[in-house]
Each structure stands twice: as C-alpha cells, then as structure tokens.
Design an enzyme around this catalytic site. Structure first.
Site, PDB file in Angstrom:
ATOM      1  N   SER A  74      -9.738  -7.191  -4.861  1.00  0.00           N
ATOM      2  CA  SER A  74     -10.976  -7.013  -4.093  1.00  0.00           C
ATOM      3  C   SER A  74     -12.166  -6.923  -5.035  1.00  0.00           C
ATOM      4  O   SER A  74     -12.036  -6.500  -6.189  1.00  0.00           O
ATOM      5  CB  SER A  74     -10.907  -5.728  -3.267  1.00  0.00           C
ATOM      6  OG  SER A  74      -9.863  -5.811  -2.331  1.00  0.00           O
TER       7      SER A  74
HETATM    8  N1  SAH Z   1      -5.987  -3.319  -2.735  1.00  0.00           N
HETATM    9  C1  SAH Z   1      -6.012  -4.570  -3.457  1.00  0.00           C
HETATM   10  C2  SAH Z   1      -6.276  -5.717  -2.523  1.00  0.00           C
HETATM   11  C3  SAH Z   1      -5.231  -6.739  -2.646  1.00  0.00           C
HETATM   12  S1  SAH Z   1      -5.379  -8.069  -1.448  1.00  0.00           S
HETATM   13  C4  SAH Z   1      -7.060  -4.505  -4.580  1.00  0.00           C
HETATM   14  O1  SAH Z   1      -7.477  -3.436  -4.965  1.00  0.00           O
HETATM   15  O2  SAH Z   1      -7.457  -5.529  -5.114  1.00  0.00           O
HETATM   16  C5  SAH Z   1      -4.451  -7.417  -0.096  1.00  0.00           C
HETATM   17  C6  SAH Z   1      -2.985  -7.210  -0.329  1.00  0.00           C
HETATM   18  O3  SAH Z   1      -2.399  -6.846   0.934  1.00  0.00           O
HETATM   19  C7  SAH Z   1      -2.202  -8.437  -0.798  1.00  0.00           C
HETATM   20  O4  SAH Z   1      -1.580  -8.148  -2.009  1.00  0.00           O
HETATM   21  C8  SAH Z   1      -1.186  -8.687   0.324  1.00  0.00           C
HETATM   22  O5  SAH Z   1       0.054  -9.144  -0.125  1.00  0.00           O
HETATM   23  C9  SAH Z   1      -1.079  -7.302   0.950  1.00  0.00           C
HETATM   24  N2  SAH Z   1      -0.572  -7.287   2.331  1.00  0.00           N
HETATM   25  C10 SAH Z   1      -0.846  -8.157   3.342  1.00  0.00           C
HETATM   26  N3  SAH Z   1      -0.166  -7.805   4.461  1.00  0.00           N
HETATM   27  C11 SAH Z   1       0.562  -6.690   4.152  1.00  0.00           C
HETATM   28  C12 SAH Z   1       1.466  -5.859   4.871  1.00  0.00           C
HETATM   29  N4  SAH Z   1       1.785  -6.075   6.158  1.00  0.00           N
HETATM   30  N5  SAH Z   1       2.022  -4.795   4.227  1.00  0.00           N
HETATM   31  C13 SAH Z   1       1.728  -4.540   2.926  1.00  0.00           C
HETATM   32  N6  SAH Z   1       0.888  -5.292   2.198  1.00  0.00           N
HETATM   33  C14 SAH Z   1       0.295  -6.353   2.783  1.00  0.00           C
END
Ligand code: SAH
Length: 223
Positions: A74
């Site tokens: 993010s």
């Molecule tokens: N918090 C992260 C954001 C990563 S992007 C940061 O600090 O950069 C969002 C993430 O959510 C991805 O890695 C994706 O695989 C995960 N995600 C999507 N659907 C999900 C679910 N149902 N359960 C757990 N993780 C999920």
C-alpha cells in the site's frame, strides 16, 4: 551471511534515506495526515526493505508498488491515513489486519498496538512478511495463512480491524468480532472504492465514508 546481507540492505540507502523519509513525512502532512505519533512511526519504518531491491529507490514515493503474486504494498499515505483513523479514539490493545501482503502496514500497527494479528491468503507473501518483520525485530505480531474473509474467530474480539483489500460489502462476521467501542476500517467497492469506518456503538454500528481509495480485491480461499 544472511544477517550481513540484510544489514547491507537496511543501511544500503544510507543517509540519503533520512532526507527522503523527511520529504515523505512532509508530503503526508500536506495530504492531511495529522497524528504526529502515526507520522513518527511511518517515518521510522524503512519501507525499502519491504520491496524488491530493484524498487528500493522508489520506496518512499507516494505510490503502491508490486510485491509479486499480483499484489501490492500500500502507498504510504493510505497506510498512514488508515492507521490514524484506527487510532483516532485512543490506544488499541488487540488489532486484526486482513491482508498482510509484505507486512508494511503490519509493522506500522505493531509499533502502536500491543498485539497485532495479521492474516494473508497467499503463503509466499506471508514468508516475505515474516522475514521483513523479523529483520525489524518486531515481535508482537502473529501471522496466519488463512482466508481472512471471516476474520479470526478463535482470537476475537478485537479492539480494531483493518482490511487492506477491497470487499464488495461489509462482512457481517467481522462486525461480530469487534468489541463494543471497537473500530473497523476497510475499502468497499470494485472499480470505484470508498474507505469506510465502522464503529461498534453497542446497539448499532455507525458507518462513515471517508474518501475514495484503490485496493486490490479481497479474494476467497488460500494459495
Ligand atoms: N497490508 C498490505 C497490503 C497488501 S495488498 C501492505 O501493507 O502493503 C492486500 C493483501 O490482501 C494481498 O496480499 C492479498 O493477497 C491479501 N488478501 C486478499 N484477500 C484476502 C483474504 N480473503 N484473506 C487474507 N488476505 C487476503
């Protein structure tokens, strides 16, 4: 060997990163982030260790960057803003994050809350996150490889829940895992998404729309 290499990576950008990070904080303030404690935590976390070395020079730009597996880290504004909203009502003991990715938001939360639980559906990302958090000596985080769409009932209730992938609607099961007075921040929508804050006010849940955002979608199942 690994320790030496990661040492190089941590200091690799050297003193220039101090200036780059200060510029990032100025930008976050201009964009409206006000909570100085959150700003100081965001400024103190080396975002470059969370991305591939080839992208390190772009780590302090206000942009999401690829972390593999079709996912992104993010952007700093979104992380700072969501954290500020989550902590706006005071200190938080137990927080759940859904969507660990490479662990950047997790690291920010870990510096502000007592215990952080974070779940991720893509196993290799969790491996990356674990390594990154270890490198920063962050110990108050429990990571789990699972579909977080239903929260983490075995650990609930939480003082706050943050979802970092966009859902089409507010999952009711997550609301049940919030304490009274608890807060949840999440993006809702598909192509067009809005960031919402939901507060558990006892008899009712209060929903406030905050701003437009762009997140990867919440998916189901595990990989
Ligand atoms: N918090 C992260 C954001 C990563 S992007 C940061 O600090 O950069 C969002 C993430 O959510 C991805 O890695 C994706 O695989 C995960 N995600 C999507 N659907 C999900 C679910 N149902 N359960 C757990 N993780 C999920």
């Amino acid at each position: 060997m690994v320790a030496v290499m990661s040492g190089v990576k941590l200091s690799g950008i050297g003193m220039t990163s101090q200036r780059t990070r200060a510029r990032m904080l100025d930008r976050l303030r201009q964009q409206g982030v006000r909570d100085e404690e959150v700003l100081s935590v965001v400024g103190g976390i080396p975002r470059h260790i969370f991305v591939d070395e080839a992208l390190s020079s772009r780590a302090y730009e206000d942009t999401a960057l690829p972390i593999g597996y079709g996912q992104t880290i993010s952007n700093p504004y979104t992380v700072a803003r969501m954290t500020e909203i989550l902590f706006a009502a005071g200190k938080l003991k137990k927080v759940l994050e859904i969507g660990t990715g490479c662990g950047y938001q997790t690291a920010v939360l870990a510096k502000l809350a007592q215990e952080v639980y974070s779940v991720e559906r893509i196993a290799p990302l969790l491996v990356k996150a674990r390594k990154n958090l270890q490198e920063l000596r962050i110990g108050n985080v429990r990571l789990k490889h699972t579909d977080g769409g239903m929260g983490l009932p075995e650990v609930a209730p939480f003082d706050a829940i943050i979802m970092t992938a966009a859902a089409t609607h507010v999952p009711q099961e997550l609301l049940r895992q919030l304490v009274v007075g608890g807060r949840m921040v999440m993006p809702i929508g598909g192509q067009e998404q809005r960031l919402v804050l939901i507060e558990h006010a006892g008899q009712e849940y209060r929903e406030t729309t905050l701003e437009t955002v762009k997140f990867v979608p919440l998916l189901s199942g595990v990989e």
